[in-house]
Design an enzyme around this catalytic site. Structure first.
Site, PDB file in Angstrom:
ATOM      1  N   HIS A  87       0.831  -1.207   0.000  1.00 30.72           N
ATOM      2  CA  HIS A  87       0.000   0.000   0.000  1.00 30.72           C
ATOM      3  C   HIS A  87       0.863   1.253   0.000  1.00 30.72           C
ATOM      4  CE1 HIS A  87      -3.508   2.507   1.367  1.00 30.72           C
ATOM      5  NE2 HIS A  87      -2.540   3.205   1.949  1.00 30.72           N
ATOM      6  N   GLU A  88       1.898   1.274   0.834  1.00 27.87           N
ATOM      7  CA  GLU A  88       2.759   2.452   0.921  1.00 27.87           C
ATOM      8  C   GLU A  88       3.627   2.603  -0.327  1.00 27.87           C
ATOM      9  OE1 GLU A  88       2.089   4.519   3.091  1.00 27.87           O
ATOM     10  OE2 GLU A  88       0.867   3.233   4.377  1.00 27.87           O
TER      11      GLU A  88
ATOM     12  N   HIS B 270       1.551   4.197  -2.911  1.00 22.85           N
ATOM     13  CA  HIS B 270       1.476   5.651  -2.746  1.00 22.85           C
ATOM     14  C   HIS B 270       2.649   6.322  -3.464  1.00 22.85           C
ATOM     15  CE1 HIS B 270      -1.886   6.638  -0.255  1.00 22.85           C
ATOM     16  NE2 HIS B 270      -1.516   5.918   0.787  1.00 22.85           N
TER      17      HIS B 270
ATOM     18  N   GLU C 138      -6.643   6.858  -1.409  1.00 25.44           N
ATOM     19  CA  GLU C 138      -6.475   5.660  -0.589  1.00 25.44           C
ATOM     20  C   GLU C 138      -6.994   4.416  -1.299  1.00 25.44           C
ATOM     21  OE1 GLU C 138      -4.889   5.028   2.362  1.00 25.44           O
ATOM     22  OE2 GLU C 138      -4.112   7.028   1.959  1.00 25.44           O
TER      23      GLU C 138
END
Length: 298
Positions: free
Chosen positions: A145-146, A149, A223
């Site tokens: 997930h990071e 980003h 997100e």
């Protein structure tokens, strides 16, 4: 005390950068006698608006390390750190970016964040609490997930959006202050009166609230994309399992600059419009409804 010092340092840097830029570009005063020069005002708002967002972006990695005490892993000291390095390296390669710096910060609460000025100069950090409370597959999904980003360029995109919002907040607040001071109160003195300053501050607060609603709406959309990317990099079931695990835990608090890029965030005291993250169940539902062939890093 440390956060106050970092806040003051950041604002000093913003003012210095803005003043230097204005001198280089030859931007004059927006208040000329009793008249408002809209061209100069717009340039003033543009410079200060973007100076704030881009100075924060440029200092983001350093600020993150200082405010959270995150320790960058240069040489793995144990099997967990070695696994973190190898996992982020593998995910970064799959996402097509340079491997971010990997760090661990000491916090009993589970969270993780990404920051950095560019895709190829970034930092991914996880808390010790997250490492202890999640399975390895779940941690891998959080890392994905990071990394998503970073690969999606979310830090730069948010900085650009914030710069635009800051510009219009400053610009319209000063116009409102001018109208109140010169038209309604009929002040004919040159320069800034006390009324102008007070109305300017109040208008910036009110317009800033509206700008925050726009920024948080965009953050929530972002997100969902990061979850999609995390599922692509670490597996859809792992990403869903990580989000379900987060439903059972209280997320760790992060400094404002990193909060929007954490894996989750505490509920806003001001309502849903000011949330940086969607509800975890909404994120799970969105992933479950996404076919595997549509999972990707944008």
């Amino acid at each position: 005390m440390k956060r106050i010092g970092l806040f003051l340092l950041t604002n000093i840097a913003v003012i210095a950068v803005a003043m230097i830029t204005m001198n280089i570009l030859g931007v004059g005063s927006y208040m000329q006698g009793t008249s408002l020069n809209l061209n100069n005002l717009f340039m003033f708002a543009l410079i200060f608006g973007f100076a704030g967002s881009f100075v924060s972006l440029a200092m983001s990695k350093w600020m993150a390390k200082m405010s959270t005490g995150a320790q960058v892993i240069t040489v793995a000291r144990n099997a967990d750190e070695q696994w973190l390095l190898e996992t982020v390296q593998r995910q970064a390669a799959k996402a097509g970016i340079k491997t971010p710096e990997v760090a661990v910060y000491n916090s009993p609460e589970p969270n993780a964040f990404a920051t950095g000025m560019t895709k190829n100069s970034s930092l991914v950090a996880v808390s010790t609490g997250l490492m202890r409370s999640m399975t390895q597959n779940e941690v891998e999904a959080v890392l994905g997930h990071e990394v998503a980003h970073v690969a999606n360029g979310d830090m730069v995109t948010m900085a650009l959006l914030q710069g635009v919002l800051n510009t219009f907040v400053i610009f319209f607040a000063k116009i409102v202050a001018y109208v109140v001071d010169r038209v309604i109160l009929k002040n004919e003195e040159e320069g800034h009166s006390l009324a102008f300053i007070v109305v300017d501050i109040v208008a910036q607060i009110l317009f800033g609230i509206l700008a925050s609603i726009v920024a948080m709406w965009f953050s929530r959309k972002r997100e969902f994309h990061a979850d999609n990317g995390g599922a692509y990099l670490a597996g859809k079931e792992n990403m869903i399992a990580a989000l379900r695990r987060l439903q059972t835990m209280q997320p760790g608090e992060l400094p404002d600059q990193m909060a929007a890029f954490g894996i989750s965030a505490k509920k806003s005291s001001f309502g849903d419009l000011f949330k940086s993250h969607p509800d975890l169940q909404d994120r799970i539902d969105a992933l479950q409804a996404t076919p595997n062939e549509q999972l990707k890093v944008a």
